[in-house]
Structure formats: structure tokens, C-alpha cells
Scaffold this motif. Sequence first.
Motif, PDB file in Angstrom:
ATOM      1  N   THR A  73      21.428 -12.015  -4.917  1.00 17.24           N
ATOM      2  CA  THR A  73      22.069 -10.897  -4.213  1.00 17.24           C
ATOM      3  C   THR A  73      21.202  -9.662  -4.414  1.00 17.24           C
ATOM      4  OG1 THR A  73      24.270 -11.819  -4.614  1.00 17.24           O
ATOM      5  CG2 THR A  73      24.139  -9.483  -4.030  1.00 17.24           C
ATOM      6  N   ALA A  74      20.792  -9.059  -3.311  1.00 18.64           N
ATOM      7  CA  ALA A  74      19.867  -7.923  -3.410  1.00 18.64           C
ATOM      8  C   ALA A  74      20.185  -6.873  -2.361  1.00 18.64           C
ATOM      9  CB  ALA A  74      18.427  -8.402  -3.243  1.00 18.64           C
ATOM     10  N   THR A  75      19.760  -5.652  -2.663  1.00 20.25           N
ATOM     11  CA  THR A  75      19.789  -4.565  -1.689  1.00 20.25           C
ATOM     12  C   THR A  75      18.346  -4.190  -1.384  1.00 20.25           C
ATOM     13  OG1 THR A  75      21.846  -3.717  -2.626  1.00 20.25           O
ATOM     14  CG2 THR A  75      20.596  -2.220  -1.219  1.00 20.25           C
ATOM     15  N   ILE A  76      18.006  -4.094  -0.117  1.00 28.48           N
ATOM     16  CA  ILE A  76      16.632  -3.755   0.258  1.00 28.48           C
ATOM     17  C   ILE A  76      16.642  -2.456   1.060  1.00 28.48           C
ATOM     18  CG2 ILE A  76      14.612  -4.450   1.594  1.00 28.48           C
ATOM     19  CD1 ILE A  76      15.143  -7.309   0.922  1.00 28.48           C
ATOM     20  N   THR A  77      15.862  -1.507   0.606  1.00 26.44           N
ATOM     21  CA  THR A  77      15.740  -0.230   1.314  1.00 26.44           C
ATOM     22  C   THR A  77      14.271   0.050   1.608  1.00 26.44           C
ATOM     23  OG1 THR A  77      15.594   1.017  -0.767  1.00 26.44           O
ATOM     24  CG2 THR A  77      17.788   0.723   0.192  1.00 26.44           C
ATOM     25  N   GLY A  78      14.050   0.863   2.618  1.00 25.13           N
ATOM     26  CA  GLY A  78      12.682   1.275   2.914  1.00 25.13           C
ATOM     27  C   GLY A  78      12.202   2.253   1.882  1.00 25.13           C
ATOM     28  N   ARG A  79      10.920   2.215   1.608  1.00 22.72           N
ATOM     29  CA  ARG A  79      10.356   3.130   0.616  1.00 22.72           C
ATOM     30  C   ARG A  79       9.484   4.140   1.356  1.00 22.72           C
ATOM     31  NH1 ARG A  79       5.840   3.016  -2.379  1.00 22.72           N
ATOM     32  NH2 ARG A  79       5.282   0.933  -1.705  1.00 22.72           N
ATOM     33  N   GLU A  80      10.000   5.355   1.436  1.00 23.73           N
ATOM     34  CA  GLU A  80       9.285   6.406   2.155  1.00 23.73           C
ATOM     35  C   GLU A  80       8.166   6.982   1.292  1.00 23.73           C
ATOM     36  OE1 GLU A  80       9.709   7.571   5.254  1.00 23.73           O
ATOM     37  OE2 GLU A  80      11.315   6.150   5.713  1.00 23.73           O
ATOM     38  N   LYS A  81       6.962   6.997   1.823  1.00 17.74           N
ATOM     39  CA  LYS A  81       5.853   7.645   1.125  1.00 17.74           C
ATOM     40  C   LYS A  81       5.864   9.131   1.466  1.00 17.74           C
ATOM     41  CE  LYS A  81       2.706   3.650   1.103  1.00 17.74           C
ATOM     42  NZ  LYS A  81       3.350   2.694   2.001  1.00 17.74           N
ATOM     43  N   THR A  82       5.610   9.974   0.482  1.00 21.69           N
ATOM     44  CA  THR A  82       5.542  11.410   0.748  1.00 21.69           C
ATOM     45  C   THR A  82       4.165  11.751   1.320  1.00 21.69           C
ATOM     46  OG1 THR A  82       4.682  11.960  -1.454  1.00 21.69           O
ATOM     47  CG2 THR A  82       7.079  11.856  -1.197  1.00 21.69           C
ATOM     48  N   PRO A  83       4.078  12.821   2.103  1.00 22.63           N
ATOM     49  CA  PRO A  83       2.775  13.222   2.651  1.00 22.63           C
ATOM     50  C   PRO A  83       1.712  13.403   1.566  1.00 22.63           C
ATOM     51  CG  PRO A  83       4.507  14.403   3.775  1.00 22.63           C
ATOM     52  CD  PRO A  83       5.168  13.636   2.658  1.00 22.63           C
ATOM     53  N   PHE A  84       2.092  13.995   0.428  1.00 23.15           N
ATOM     54  CA  PHE A  84       1.081  14.218  -0.607  1.00 23.15           C
ATOM     55  C   PHE A  84       0.624  12.909  -1.243  1.00 23.15           C
ATOM     56  CE2 PHE A  84      -0.288  14.993  -5.008  1.00 23.15           C
ATOM     57  CZ  PHE A  84      -1.403  15.777  -4.739  1.00 23.15           C
ATOM     58  N   SER A  85       1.530  11.939  -1.451  1.00 22.65           N
ATOM     59  CA  SER A  85       1.118  10.660  -2.040  1.00 22.65           C
ATOM     60  C   SER A  85       0.161   9.928  -1.103  1.00 22.65           C
ATOM     61  CB  SER A  85       2.344   9.782  -2.345  1.00 22.65           C
ATOM     62  OG  SER A  85       2.943   9.302  -1.164  1.00 22.65           O
ATOM     63  N   ILE A  86       0.380  10.055   0.205  1.00 24.65           N
ATOM     64  CA  ILE A  86      -0.540   9.458   1.185  1.00 24.65           C
ATOM     65  C   ILE A  86      -1.896  10.153   1.121  1.00 24.65           C
ATOM     66  CG2 ILE A  86      -0.979   9.207   3.665  1.00 24.65           C
ATOM     67  CD1 ILE A  86       2.052   8.769   4.010  1.00 24.65           C
ATOM     68  N   TRP A  87      -1.873  11.471   1.071  1.00 25.09           N
ATOM     69  CA  TRP A  87      -3.110  12.246   0.993  1.00 25.09           C
ATOM     70  C   TRP A  87      -3.912  11.901  -0.259  1.00 25.09           C
ATOM     71  CZ3 TRP A  87      -6.302  14.937   3.827  1.00 25.09           C
ATOM     72  CH2 TRP A  87      -7.178  15.845   3.245  1.00 25.09           C
ATOM     73  N   ARG A  88      -3.229  11.778  -1.393  1.00 27.99           N
ATOM     74  CA  ARG A  88      -3.890  11.450  -2.662  1.00 27.99           C
ATOM     75  C   ARG A  88      -4.563  10.077  -2.587  1.00 27.99           C
ATOM     76  NH1 ARG A  88      -0.141  12.573  -7.433  1.00 27.99           N
ATOM     77  NH2 ARG A  88       1.130  11.056  -6.314  1.00 27.99           N
ATOM     78  N   LYS A  89      -3.871   9.102  -1.985  1.00 26.20           N
ATOM     79  CA  LYS A  89      -4.461   7.760  -1.870  1.00 26.20           C
ATOM     80  C   LYS A  89      -5.653   7.749  -0.931  1.00 26.20           C
ATOM     81  CE  LYS A  89      -0.759   4.630  -3.208  1.00 26.20           C
ATOM     82  NZ  LYS A  89       0.049   3.453  -2.826  1.00 26.20           N
ATOM     83  N   ILE A  90      -5.569   8.536   0.125  1.00 28.91           N
ATOM     84  CA  ILE A  90      -6.707   8.641   1.050  1.00 28.91           C
ATOM     85  C   ILE A  90      -7.928   9.179   0.314  1.00 28.91           C
ATOM     86  CG2 ILE A  90      -7.607   9.928   3.041  1.00 28.91           C
ATOM     87  CD1 ILE A  90      -4.777   9.764   4.250  1.00 28.91           C
ATOM     88  N   GLN A  91      -7.719  10.193  -0.520  1.00 24.54           N
ATOM     89  CA  GLN A  91      -8.822  10.797  -1.274  1.00 24.54           C
ATOM     90  C   GLN A  91      -9.360   9.847  -2.343  1.00 24.54           C
ATOM     91  OE1 GLN A  91      -9.955  13.923  -0.237  1.00 24.54           O
ATOM     92  NE2 GLN A  91      -8.437  13.451   1.330  1.00 24.54           N
ATOM     93  N   ASN A  92      -8.455   9.196  -3.084  1.00 22.54           N
ATOM     94  CA  ASN A  92      -8.868   8.349  -4.216  1.00 22.54           C
ATOM     95  C   ASN A  92      -9.484   7.027  -3.778  1.00 22.54           C
ATOM     96  OD1 ASN A  92      -7.911  10.316  -5.916  1.00 22.54           O
ATOM     97  ND2 ASN A  92      -5.993   9.275  -6.384  1.00 22.54           N
ATOM     98  N   LYS A  93      -8.930   6.435  -2.714  1.00 18.73           N
ATOM     99  CA  LYS A  93      -9.353   5.095  -2.318  1.00 18.73           C
ATOM    100  C   LYS A  93     -10.327   5.097  -1.140  1.00 18.73           C
ATOM    101  CE  LYS A  93      -5.262   2.812  -4.160  1.00 18.73           C
ATOM    102  NZ  LYS A  93      -4.222   1.784  -3.948  1.00 18.73           N
ATOM    103  N   LYS A  94     -10.576   6.284  -0.592  1.00 19.14           N
ATOM    104  CA  LYS A  94     -11.523   6.419   0.516  1.00 19.14           C
ATOM    105  C   LYS A  94     -11.164   5.519   1.692  1.00 19.14           C
ATOM    106  CE  LYS A  94     -13.954   9.082  -2.204  1.00 19.14           C
ATOM    107  NZ  LYS A  94     -13.848  10.537  -2.070  1.00 19.14           N
ATOM    108  N   ILE A  95      -9.873   5.499   2.050  1.00 23.48           N
ATOM    109  CA  ILE A  95      -9.450   4.710   3.203  1.00 23.48           C
ATOM    110  C   ILE A  95      -8.829   5.636   4.236  1.00 23.48           C
ATOM    111  CG2 ILE A  95      -9.104   2.556   1.947  1.00 23.48           C
ATOM    112  CD1 ILE A  95      -6.183   3.186   1.741  1.00 23.48           C
ATOM    113  N   SER A  96      -8.710   5.137   5.472  1.00 18.47           N
ATOM    114  CA  SER A  96      -8.244   5.988   6.561  1.00 18.47           C
ATOM    115  C   SER A  96      -6.726   6.148   6.530  1.00 18.47           C
ATOM    116  CB  SER A  96      -8.655   5.381   7.912  1.00 18.47           C
ATOM    117  OG  SER A  96      -7.906   4.201   8.163  1.00 18.47           O
ATOM    118  N   LEU A  97      -6.262   7.186   7.204  1.00 24.26           N
ATOM    119  CA  LEU A  97      -4.827   7.438   7.330  1.00 24.26           C
ATOM    120  C   LEU A  97      -4.148   6.261   8.021  1.00 24.26           C
ATOM    121  CD1 LEU A  97      -2.378   9.330   7.115  1.00 24.26           C
ATOM    122  CD2 LEU A  97      -3.135  10.424   9.233  1.00 24.26           C
ATOM    123  N   GLU A  98      -4.796   5.691   9.034  1.00 22.66           N
ATOM    124  CA  GLU A  98      -4.219   4.570   9.772  1.00 22.66           C
ATOM    125  C   GLU A  98      -4.060   3.342   8.879  1.00 22.66           C
ATOM    126  OE1 GLU A  98      -6.578   6.536  10.932  1.00 22.66           O
ATOM    127  OE2 GLU A  98      -5.438   7.498  12.542  1.00 22.66           O
TER     128      GLU A  98
END
Length: 206
Positions: A73-98
Motif C-alpha cells: 500500500t503506497a501513496t505516490i505524489t509528484g516531486r516538484e523541482k524548484t527553479p534553483f535546484s534545477i539551475w544548480r544541477k545545470i551548473q554542476n553537471k553541465k547538462i542542458s535545461l531540456e
Amino acid sequence: KAKETMEIYAPLADRMGMNRIRDELEDLSFSVLNKPARDLILKRLSFIKNNRDDTFKDISHELIELLESNGITATITGREKTPFSIWRKIQNKKISLEQLTDIIGFRVIVKSIADCYKTLGIFHSKFSTITGKFKDYISTPKINNYQSIHTTIVGPERQRVELQIRTNEMNTIADKGIAAHWSYKENYNLVDNSSSDPVNVTWLRD
């Protein structure tokens, strides 16, 4: 003030396990320090949301059915990424926004630690996994007592899906940090450093 918040108070909230507060502090600061980048990410997230609602529901429904057929028995919800967490990953991992925003994230809440590992086994047996994307923070919690299992699978419709698997207690503590332990542990003493202490918070006292 935004720079001070980003450099001092957001990391302090992270250290205390207060993820929801950290995310809010980071995003408010990000809106001041780099508004054009944040606006660009928000525009991309809005575009994705308008084109992804049906996909999200379909994948969520399939994952729930898979777990129920295996007695979980489980509850599944979407996990919203914040704009800053996306920006940080783009900078750290050198990958595109898409590349980064094409990944769907889910949080799977189950009843017990045993169910966490059973759920992981069910998903890994059914779907291919992404190499290097598995982390077990239940057996080895982070220093701020964060616990969860992280894994990434190639899910239904060949969609790349990030999963966080945890119990309700772990989910509350992940959001509210060390203070949330008072909701679950009676007579809990922050200063007590005995071996019987339910959670090691020596780092926080220090």
C-alpha cells in the motif's frame, strides 16, 4: 540580504534537515540574484506541465497498480523541482535545461522500512535502472538524519523516472528537519548524547 540568505541561512536550514525551508529560502534568493535564469526555468516548467499532465497520471497509476498487485500500500505524489535546484544541477553537471526537466520525479510513501526495500525490488525487477543513480540513505542516513531510497528507472512509455522511496515519518523529517522528531519520539532530549538516543544529533548540539 538575498546573498546572505543563500550563503548562510539556506545552508544552515539544509544542515538541520529542513528541506522545505531550505528550498523556499534558496528560491526567494534566486529570484533576486538571477531573475532572468529563474524566469527561463519557470517558463520551461510551465511548458512541461501543460504537456505532461496525462503522462504523469498514467505513470503514477501504473506504478500504484504494480505495487498493489504485490501487496504494497503506497501513496505516490509528484516531486516538484524548484527553479534553483534545477539551475544548480545545470551548473554542476553541465547538462542542458531540456535534459534535466525531461525527467519525471515521484515520491513513493509506504508504511514501513521493510516495504521501502520491497518496493525497490518490485520496481527494479519490472523496469531497467539507470547506472549510478541508486542511493540508500535509509541504511546510511545523511548527517542531518535524512532517510530515503533514491533510484532512477526507465519506466512506462520509456520515460526516465526518478523515485524517492520512504516512510511517512521519513517524509515528515525530510521536510521539517530535526524538530520533526518530536512528532514521533516522546520524551526526546536533544542534549542527551547517550547510546539509547533514538537519533544521533551530536552534530546539531555542537
